[in-house]
Design a protein around this motif. Structure first.
Motif, PDB file in Angstrom:
ATOM      1  N   SER A 437      50.344  35.937  95.164  1.00 35.89           N
ATOM      2  CA  SER A 437      49.989  36.305  94.139  1.00 35.89           C
ATOM      3  C   SER A 437      49.352  37.970  94.032  1.00 35.89           C
ATOM      4  O   SER A 437      48.922  38.518  93.094  1.00 35.89           O
ATOM      5  N   HIS A 438      48.926  38.233  95.100  1.00 33.52           N
ATOM      6  CA  HIS A 438      48.253  39.699  95.315  1.00 33.52           C
ATOM      7  C   HIS A 438      49.615  40.811  95.536  1.00 33.52           C
ATOM      8  O   HIS A 438      49.056  41.809  95.453  1.00 33.52           O
ATOM      9  N   TYR A 439      50.553  40.391  95.238  1.00 37.01           N
ATOM     10  CA  TYR A 439      51.759  41.259  95.507  1.00 37.01           C
ATOM     11  C   TYR A 439      52.398  41.243  94.095  1.00 37.01           C
ATOM     12  O   TYR A 439      52.796  40.243  93.492  1.00 37.01           O
ATOM     13  N   HIS A 440      53.021  42.464  93.872  1.00 36.10           N
ATOM     14  CA  HIS A 440      54.195  42.547  92.973  1.00 36.10           C
ATOM     15  C   HIS A 440      55.421  42.040  93.316  1.00 36.10           C
ATOM     16  O   HIS A 440      55.883  42.210  94.467  1.00 36.10           O
ATOM     17  N   ILE A 441      56.222  41.113  92.803  1.00 32.25           N
ATOM     18  CA  ILE A 441      57.289  40.364  93.282  1.00 32.25           C
ATOM     19  C   ILE A 441      58.376  40.599  92.212  1.00 32.25           C
ATOM     20  O   ILE A 441      58.178  40.665  90.743  1.00 32.25           O
ATOM     21  N   GLY A 442      59.907  40.420  92.511  1.00 30.03           N
ATOM     22  CA  GLY A 442      60.753  40.473  91.552  1.00 30.03           C
ATOM     23  C   GLY A 442      62.188  39.895  92.182  1.00 30.03           C
ATOM     24  O   GLY A 442      62.141  39.487  93.419  1.00 30.03           O
ATOM     25  N   PRO A 443      62.896  39.515  91.244  1.00 32.53           N
ATOM     26  CA  PRO A 443      64.143  38.587  91.642  1.00 32.53           C
ATOM     27  C   PRO A 443      65.342  39.383  92.553  1.00 32.53           C
ATOM     28  O   PRO A 443      66.244  38.922  92.911  1.00 32.53           O
ATOM     29  N   THR A 444      65.271  40.854  92.535  1.00 30.75           N
ATOM     30  CA  THR A 444      66.191  41.603  93.420  1.00 30.75           C
ATOM     31  C   THR A 444      65.581  42.204  94.718  1.00 30.75           C
ATOM     32  O   THR A 444      64.520  42.498  94.757  1.00 30.75           O
ATOM     33  N   THR A 445      66.627  42.601  95.460  1.00 29.31           N
ATOM     34  CA  THR A 445      66.055  43.295  96.809  1.00 29.31           C
ATOM     35  C   THR A 445      65.693  44.510  96.395  1.00 29.31           C
ATOM     36  O   THR A 445      65.165  45.348  97.651  1.00 29.31           O
ATOM     37  N   TYR A 446      65.944  45.159  95.168  1.00 27.98           N
ATOM     38  CA  TYR A 446      65.452  46.470  94.742  1.00 27.98           C
ATOM     39  C   TYR A 446      64.347  46.673  94.071  1.00 27.98           C
ATOM     40  O   TYR A 446      64.224  47.665  93.199  1.00 27.98           O
ATOM     41  N   THR A 447      63.369  45.561  94.370  1.00 25.63           N
ATOM     42  CA  THR A 447      62.047  45.891  93.506  1.00 25.63           C
ATOM     43  C   THR A 447      61.259  46.830  94.128  1.00 25.63           C
ATOM     44  O   THR A 447      60.995  46.832  95.359  1.00 25.63           O
ATOM     45  N   PRO A 448      60.859  47.833  93.591  1.00 27.56           N
ATOM     46  CA  PRO A 448      60.444  48.981  93.956  1.00 27.56           C
ATOM     47  C   PRO A 448      58.954  48.908  94.616  1.00 27.56           C
ATOM     48  O   PRO A 448      58.075  48.197  94.196  1.00 27.56           O
ATOM     49  N   PRO A 449      58.679  50.003  95.419  1.00 22.75           N
ATOM     50  CA  PRO A 449      57.324  49.923  96.115  1.00 22.75           C
ATOM     51  C   PRO A 449      56.371  50.248  94.813  1.00 22.75           C
ATOM     52  O   PRO A 449      56.753  50.902  93.967  1.00 22.75           O
ATOM     53  N   THR A 450      55.096  49.836  94.821  1.00 23.08           N
ATOM     54  CA  THR A 450      54.109  49.894  93.853  1.00 23.08           C
ATOM     55  C   THR A 450      52.728  50.380  94.530  1.00 23.08           C
ATOM     56  O   THR A 450      52.726  50.288  95.657  1.00 23.08           O
ATOM     57  N   VAL A 451      51.918  51.078  93.467  1.00 19.69           N
ATOM     58  CA  VAL A 451      50.657  51.486  93.906  1.00 19.69           C
ATOM     59  C   VAL A 451      49.697  50.271  94.318  1.00 19.69           C
ATOM     60  O   VAL A 451      49.665  49.241  93.800  1.00 19.69           O
ATOM     61  N   ARG A 452      49.131  50.578  95.235  1.00 19.56           N
ATOM     62  CA  ARG A 452      48.160  49.605  95.901  1.00 19.56           C
ATOM     63  C   ARG A 452      46.592  49.639  95.041  1.00 19.56           C
ATOM     64  O   ARG A 452      46.354  50.851  95.002  1.00 19.56           O
ATOM     65  N   LYS A 453      46.156  48.548  94.279  1.00 13.62           N
ATOM     66  CA  LYS A 453      45.009  48.882  93.535  1.00 13.62           C
ATOM     67  C   LYS A 453      44.017  47.706  94.081  1.00 13.62           C
ATOM     68  O   LYS A 453      43.920  46.541  93.690  1.00 13.62           O
ATOM     69  N   LEU A 454      43.457  47.925  95.403  1.00 15.47           N
ATOM     70  CA  LEU A 454      42.658  47.051  96.132  1.00 15.47           C
ATOM     71  C   LEU A 454      41.603  46.479  95.349  1.00 15.47           C
ATOM     72  O   LEU A 454      41.162  45.207  95.474  1.00 15.47           O
ATOM     73  N   ASP A 455      40.838  47.281  94.274  1.00 15.15           N
ATOM     74  CA  ASP A 455      39.932  46.767  93.503  1.00 15.15           C
ATOM     75  C   ASP A 455      40.181  45.675  92.455  1.00 15.15           C
ATOM     76  O   ASP A 455      39.522  45.063  91.918  1.00 15.15           O
ATOM     77  N   GLU A 456      41.339  45.837  92.221  1.00 14.08           N
ATOM     78  CA  GLU A 456      42.202  44.704  91.260  1.00 14.08           C
ATOM     79  C   GLU A 456      42.801  43.647  92.209  1.00 14.08           C
ATOM     80  O   GLU A 456      43.431  42.731  91.550  1.00 14.08           O
ATOM     81  N   GLY A 457      42.750  43.553  93.607  1.00  9.26           N
ATOM     82  CA  GLY A 457      43.461  43.073  94.305  1.00  9.26           C
ATOM     83  C   GLY A 457      44.899  42.829  94.372  1.00  9.26           C
ATOM     84  O   GLY A 457      45.651  41.616  94.886  1.00  9.26           O
ATOM     85  N   LYS A 458      45.446  44.041  94.097  1.00  8.71           N
ATOM     86  CA  LYS A 458      47.016  44.254  94.298  1.00  8.71           C
ATOM     87  C   LYS A 458      47.270  45.033  95.590  1.00  8.71           C
ATOM     88  O   LYS A 458      46.851  46.237  95.542  1.00  8.71           O
ATOM     89  N   PHE A 459      47.862  44.437  96.395  1.00  2.39           N
ATOM     90  CA  PHE A 459      48.353  45.096  97.589  1.00  2.39           C
ATOM     91  C   PHE A 459      49.756  45.676  97.636  1.00  2.39           C
ATOM     92  O   PHE A 459      50.338  46.086  98.730  1.00  2.39           O
ATOM     93  N   GLY A 460      50.311  46.081  96.472  1.00  3.47           N
ATOM     94  CA  GLY A 460      51.764  46.471  96.429  1.00  3.47           C
ATOM     95  C   GLY A 460      52.853  45.618  96.257  1.00  3.47           C
ATOM     96  O   GLY A 460      52.543  44.418  95.510  1.00  3.47           O
ATOM     97  N   THR A 461      54.169  45.763  96.586  1.00 10.29           N
ATOM     98  CA  THR A 461      55.435  44.924  96.534  1.00 10.29           C
ATOM     99  C   THR A 461      55.754  44.186  97.602  1.00 10.29           C
ATOM    100  O   THR A 461      55.519  44.587  98.592  1.00 10.29           O
ATOM    101  N   LEU A 462      56.092  42.863  97.455  1.00 17.01           N
ATOM    102  CA  LEU A 462      56.543  42.148  98.454  1.00 17.01           C
ATOM    103  C   LEU A 462      58.044  42.191  98.386  1.00 17.01           C
ATOM    104  O   LEU A 462      58.729  41.748  97.553  1.00 17.01           O
TER     105      LEU A 462
END
Length: 718
Positions: A437-462
């Motif tokens: 839940s801490h990562y951005h996820i998507g249905p394809t292998t081409y889900t792009p890297p995203t900005v880390r927002k640690l204060d919001e508990g977001k660690f990027g893309t998985l």
């Protein structure tokens, strides 16, 4: 009459002047029995010896040998014929020995050890015949270790072994004596940092290569890796003199084809990397060489390379003699996931949809198999440009579409979802979902890297597959008898992300490589009170008490029917690791074999697909070791498993010699590295005429019929 499934591979290899002359220059049979006495039954005909002429056996990169003395009925009876330890070739043992030997006329050639020495070995006994160490003159390279092997060339009279040293020098050595060819280069080497169309520091650790040169006709083709001060241009050299014949600009210069795909002015001129570090293949009949080009800088940051930026992540077909581009196919546009083309394209002729096609199959890190007409580069089945998601990184450029093959289906998982998380207990399921839940996820292998927002508990893309694949440098194996392509792949999740301030990884000009911990399935199991279920969730931590959050299999072998573009079978490869099997969280829980994550090559024979484990496990007898496994190539059923003390680290090869089939592979680990040779039990050879001594005339010479060290352990199957 040529069968529809008969590969170009055998014909192509024999049409290559170097190998054809090699095969014609020596008899391919050895007497394995004396003439029968009068009245005795006639001896069976001698079995022809075979060669293994290049890293993947042939220029078509098939990793196939049509041998069947070793088969499902006797695989578990394999014994160790000999072992060649590499510990003394370097100042410390090599734990990750990757080379696949070349075999010609009973002599085996390989690079070995951390210093990348070249050795010649008797292929029947494992006896060292000669070794060569190149004087690096204080130079250093960006690719250390044994490398992936060497190449063989002959004109029917002279025989040469060519390889690239650690410091990026091309050397040609006499195959019979181990001495450098005095007519090649400056008499000892060709300095690959020179004559490269841009300046390179002559000594710094900025460029190197693991792959051997590809020798086709009388041309030695050499790639590059980590060309940090400029593009890794591809070059072809005269195999006799070492003189440069041609150069292909993997980053086009102004006025050359592809220059306008670098859409921001000046970026092509400042590009680096973009080399061919993977192994290559060739079709001498068409006069074409096939080479996969890597990304420019940086692997997961595209702000310095706007546009599709040819020839990054592109398979290029070049004229063997001139280096002229004939066609190209880009397998990923503006990559942001470090998915260089890692493996050689495998070439084959096959009846597809009622039409004979000269084709190639290219396995990729994203777990796609691109199947193209190798004469034209056109897809055999439609490859659709599919719209993909854009990321949120300021200043980044995103490709609007990516190529997705309609056939065959992906050979490993892609994208990521909550359902990919392990769920062996309610507590484990809840923890895996909490991490995801801490990562951005998507249905394809081409889900792009995203900005880390640690204060919001977001660690990027998985992402899945990660930057190592999917498939990697060993590539796959093609069986011309049934038209099936076999490939090992791994499943590891990895985060890709960008920081927004200094304490989150730097500004927007920096690298965004995945956290190395993310690839480390199998961390230490905590024997104390902590169980990984309630610890703080931190960036890059994708494990629960050492176990990956991803459901298995972690390693698999897939069989793909290239006649129809369908998946024939898929199996988990490798036993469940100890850190899962004996994990405190798994007490009382039984799960199917998980397979093992690694980088492995498979070997295909007349009836088997053969591949070793990438890691160790504790068996029912308490031994912590690995197995060399065999599968029925039609069904995927495991039909044999032979004990190995350490894991497979190089791709297996096989050959017939003196009436016996052998399987050889590189193995390594904490005990150092070795080439290990398996065969079926052989009768003792009589002593040489006139040789007596305490052992008597009938005693077998050491290494030829005498029990091999560790042979008792070689019978352990599971």
């Amino acid at each position: 009459m040529k069968k529809s499934g008969t590969p170009l591979t055998r014909r192509t290899v024999l049409n290559s002047s170097a190998v054809a002359l090699a095969l014609a220059s020596v008899p391919l049979t050895r007497a394995i029995a004396q003439a029968p006495a009068a009245g005795a039954a006639a001896a069976p005909p001698a079995i022809p010896d075979t060669n293994w002429a290049s890293n993947a056996n042939d220029l078509a990169a098939t990793r196939y040998a049509g041998l069947d003395q070793i088969n499902a009925s006797n695989f578990n009876k394999l014994e160790i014929a000999w072992r060649f330890k590499t510990d003394n070739f370097g100042d410390q043992p090599d734990a990750y020995f990757n080379a696949t030997p070349v075999l010609m006329n009973g002599r085996m050639y390989s690079t070995v050890g951390l210093e990348r020495d070249l050795v010649c070995i008797d292929a029947a006994t494992g006896q060292l015949l000669w070794s060569y160490r190149h004087d690096e003159k204080g130079r250093q390279g960006a690719r250390a270790g044994s490398g992936w092997g060497c190449a063989y060339w002959t004109d029917g009279k002279e025989e040469r072994i060519l390889y690239c040293t650690r410091s990026y020098q091309l050397v040609s050595v006499d195959a019979k004596t181990g001495l450098p060819d005095p007519n090649f280069g400056d008499g000892t080497e060709v300095d690959l940092r020179k004559d490269w169309d841009h300046d390179v520091d002559p000594k710094a650790r900025i460029v190197g290569i693991h792959a051997p040169p590809l020798v086709v006709r009388d041309v030695a083709v050499v790639g590059a890796a980590s060309a940090a001060t400029g593009p890794g241009y591809l070059r072809g050299y005269d195999v006799r003199t070492g003189k440069r014949k041609w150069i292909f600009h993997t980053v086009p210069k102004k006025g050359e084809f592809g220059y306008d795909t670098w859409i921001k002015p000046g970026q092509a001129e400042t590009a680096t990397n973009t080399g061919v570090w993977a192994m290559m293949s060739a079709d001498p009949e068409l006069g074409l060489l096939y080479a996969g080009v890597e990304l420019p800088q940086a692997d997961t940051v595209g702000t310095t390379r706007f546009g599709d930026a040819l020839f990054s992540e592109t398979l290029v077909a070049l004229d063997i003699e001139t280096g002229e581009r004939k066609w190209h196919y880009q397998t990923e546009h503006h990559g942001l996931w470090d998915r260089d083309i890692p493996a050689p394209a495998t070439l084959f002729d096959l009846m597809i949809d009622g039409k004979m096609v000269k084709a190639l199959a290219l396995p990729t890190k994203q777990a796609y198999l691109f199947v193209l007409d190798r004469a034209t580069g056109k897809p055999v089945w439609p490859i659709n440009e599919v719209k993909v998601e854009a990321g949120d990184v300021p200043g980044e450029w995103y490709a609007p579409t990516q190529p997705v093959p309609s056939k065959p289906p992906p050979f490993d998982r892609q994208g990521f979802s909550l359902d990919f998380g392990i769920d062996w207990t309610p507590e484990i399921k809840a923890r895996s979902r909490a991490i995801i839940s801490h990562y951005h996820i998507g249905p394809t292998t081409y889900t792009p890297p995203t900005v880390r927002k640690l204060d919001e508990g977001k660690f990027g893309t998985l992402n899945l597959p990660e930057s190592q694949g999917g498939a990697n440098w060993p590539g796959g194996s093609y069986d011309p008898e049934n038209g099936i392509f076999y490939v090992y792949s791994k499943s590891n999740p990895a985060p890709t992300s960008r920081g927004t301030n200094d304490n989150m990884g730097g500004g927007f000009g920096g690298s965004a490589n995945p956290d190395p911990r993310a690839s480390r399935i199998g961390g230490p199991v905590d024997p104390g009170t902590k169980d990984g279920l309630n610890d703080p969730i931190t960036i890059g931590l994708l494990t629960i008490n050492g176990m990956s959050i991803l459901k298995p299999p972690y390693g698999r072998i897939t069989a793909i029917d290239l006649k129809h573009g369908t998946q024939l079978w898929q199996v988990a490869h490798g036993e469940t690791p100890d850190f899962i099997k004996f994990n405190p969280l798994m007490k009382g829980i039984t799960i199917p074999r998980t397979g093992q994550s690694g980088i492995l090559g498979v070997l295909t024979t007349k009836s088997l697909v053969i591949c070793g484990d990438s890691g160790l496990f504790t068996d029912e007898q308490g031994r912590k070791a690995a197995r060399l496994r065999a599968y029925d190539k039609q069904t995927g059923k495991e039909v044999g498993a032979v004990f190995m003390e350490q894991a497979q680290t190089g791709s297996p090869m096989t050959y017939m010699l003196g009436g016996h089939q052998y399987i050889v592979l590189a193995s390594g680990g904490l005990q150092g590295a070795e080439l290990i040779c398996f065969t079926l039990a052989r009768p003792p050879r009589p002593a040489f005429p006139g040789r007596g001594g305490r052992g008597g005339r009938g005693a077998a010479p050491a290494g030829r019929g005498a029990p091999a060290a560790g042979r008792a352990a070689g019978n352990g199957g599971d």
